[in-house]
Design an enzyme around this catalytic site. Structure first.
Site, PDB file in Angstrom:
ATOM      1  CG  ASP A 153     -34.556 -37.109  42.962  1.00  0.00           C
ATOM      2  OD1 ASP A 153     -35.680 -37.219  42.434  1.00  0.00           O
ATOM      3  OD2 ASP A 153     -34.384 -37.029  44.206  1.00  0.00           O
ATOM      4  CB  ILE A 154     -32.528 -33.276  46.279  1.00  0.00           C
ATOM      5  CG1 ILE A 154     -31.608 -32.512  47.212  1.00  0.00           C
ATOM      6  CG2 ILE A 154     -33.754 -33.772  46.994  1.00  0.00           C
ATOM      7  CD1 ILE A 154     -32.187 -31.187  47.678  1.00  0.00           C
ATOM      8  CG  ASN A 214     -43.886 -41.743  41.011  1.00  0.00           C
ATOM      9  OD1 ASN A 214     -43.950 -42.886  40.561  1.00  0.00           O
ATOM     10  ND2 ASN A 214     -42.840 -41.307  41.687  1.00  0.00           N
ATOM     11  CB  VAL A 233     -42.736 -32.362  43.334  1.00  0.00           C
ATOM     12  CG1 VAL A 233     -42.650 -30.955  42.738  1.00  0.00           C
ATOM     13  CG2 VAL A 233     -41.748 -32.506  44.492  1.00  0.00           C
ATOM     14  CG  HIS A 249     -41.430 -35.015  38.595  1.00  0.00           C
ATOM     15  ND1 HIS A 249     -42.524 -34.439  39.217  1.00  0.00           N
ATOM     16  CD2 HIS A 249     -41.092 -36.085  39.352  1.00  0.00           C
ATOM     17  CE1 HIS A 249     -42.825 -35.134  40.298  1.00  0.00           C
ATOM     18  NE2 HIS A 249     -41.971 -36.147  40.405  1.00  0.00           N
ATOM     19  CG  HIS A 251     -38.657 -40.054  39.082  1.00  0.00           C
ATOM     20  ND1 HIS A 251     -38.002 -39.708  40.241  1.00  0.00           N
ATOM     21  CD2 HIS A 251     -39.952 -39.719  39.283  1.00  0.00           C
ATOM     22  CE1 HIS A 251     -38.861 -39.192  41.105  1.00  0.00           C
ATOM     23  NE2 HIS A 251     -40.063 -39.199  40.550  1.00  0.00           N
TER      24      HIS A 251
HETATM   25  P1  AMP Z   1     -42.234 -37.663  43.092  1.00  0.00           P
HETATM   26  O1  AMP Z   1     -42.227 -38.341  44.435  1.00  0.00           O
HETATM   27  O2  AMP Z   1     -42.429 -38.573  41.937  1.00  0.00           O
HETATM   28  O3  AMP Z   1     -43.166 -36.474  43.089  1.00  0.00           O
HETATM   29  O4  AMP Z   1     -40.753 -37.128  42.901  1.00  0.00           O
HETATM   30  C1  AMP Z   1     -40.306 -35.910  43.406  1.00  0.00           C
HETATM   31  C2  AMP Z   1     -38.817 -36.007  43.422  1.00  0.00           C
HETATM   32  O5  AMP Z   1     -38.284 -34.705  43.558  1.00  0.00           O
HETATM   33  C3  AMP Z   1     -38.233 -36.848  44.560  1.00  0.00           C
HETATM   34  O6  AMP Z   1     -37.481 -37.929  44.027  1.00  0.00           O
HETATM   35  C4  AMP Z   1     -37.390 -35.846  45.339  1.00  0.00           C
HETATM   36  O7  AMP Z   1     -36.208 -36.428  45.850  1.00  0.00           O
HETATM   37  C5  AMP Z   1     -37.095 -34.793  44.288  1.00  0.00           C
HETATM   38  N1  AMP Z   1     -36.815 -33.476  44.800  1.00  0.00           N
HETATM   39  C6  AMP Z   1     -37.501 -32.788  45.740  1.00  0.00           C
HETATM   40  N2  AMP Z   1     -36.960 -31.583  45.940  1.00  0.00           N
HETATM   41  C7  AMP Z   1     -35.890 -31.496  45.099  1.00  0.00           C
HETATM   42  C8  AMP Z   1     -34.909 -30.491  44.829  1.00  0.00           C
HETATM   43  N3  AMP Z   1     -34.915 -29.313  45.473  1.00  0.00           N
HETATM   44  N4  AMP Z   1     -33.957 -30.760  43.913  1.00  0.00           N
HETATM   45  C9  AMP Z   1     -33.943 -31.937  43.262  1.00  0.00           C
HETATM   46  N5  AMP Z   1     -34.844 -32.923  43.461  1.00  0.00           N
HETATM   47  C10 AMP Z   1     -35.802 -32.704  44.372  1.00  0.00           C
END
Ligand code: AMP
Length: 120
Positions: free
Chosen positions: A30-31, A87, A96, A100, A102
């Site tokens: 995760d970024i 989520n 996103v 996914h 986590h």
């Molecule tokens: P959610 O809020 O459950 O949709 O999680 C989306 C996750 O994607 C968040 O924890 C972000 O930090 C992560 N995220 C967004 N863009 C990127 C990226 N380019 N590379 C890795 N993680 C990302």
């Protein structure tokens, strides 16, 4: 569904710290990590939310958990333990819209896991 940035990560159109890949899934860090270890396991097939999982996709979703457990063992935190979170939509905190899982590890985590925005 429309393409998200996770499709771009799968297609190597944008960079990510990829730690695992197989025919059905991809895992990358995760970024914006929320724990010492924080990565996402995603299906290569684009599914927007938990609400959109079809009966025929149950194996793909189960596979995400098997990958999480496999990585937990290989990365050495399976016995200490970890948290998985998926989520869904606005109240779940989803940002996103490509399914996914986590995986968070590396420290003891509190419960409940959220900061209330509204009192129950
Ligand atoms: P959610 O809020 O459950 O949709 O999680 C989306 C996750 O994607 C968040 O924890 C972000 O930090 C992560 N995220 C967004 N863009 C990127 C990226 N380019 N590379 C890795 N993680 C990302």
């Amino acid at each position: 569904m429309s393409e998200t940035l996770f499709t771009k990560i799968i297609n190597r159109e944008i960079p990510a710290d990829i730690i695992y890949e197989d025919d059905l899934s991809l895992a990358f860090r995760d970024i914006n990590p929320q724990a010492p270890v924080h990565f996402l396991v995603i299906p290569k097939q684009a599914i927007a939310t938990i609400n959109d999982i079809a009966e025929s996709e149950r194996e793909i979703v189960g596979h995400l958990y098997l990958v999480a457990a496999k990585l937990a063992k290989s990365m050495g935190f399976a016995d200490d333990g970890y948290r998985t979170v998926m989520n869904c939509n606005e109240h779940g905190g989803q940002t996103v819209f490509h399914l996914h899982l986590h995986v968070l590890a590396g420290k003891p985590m509190g419960w409940p896991p959220y900061t209330d925005k509204l009192k129950v």
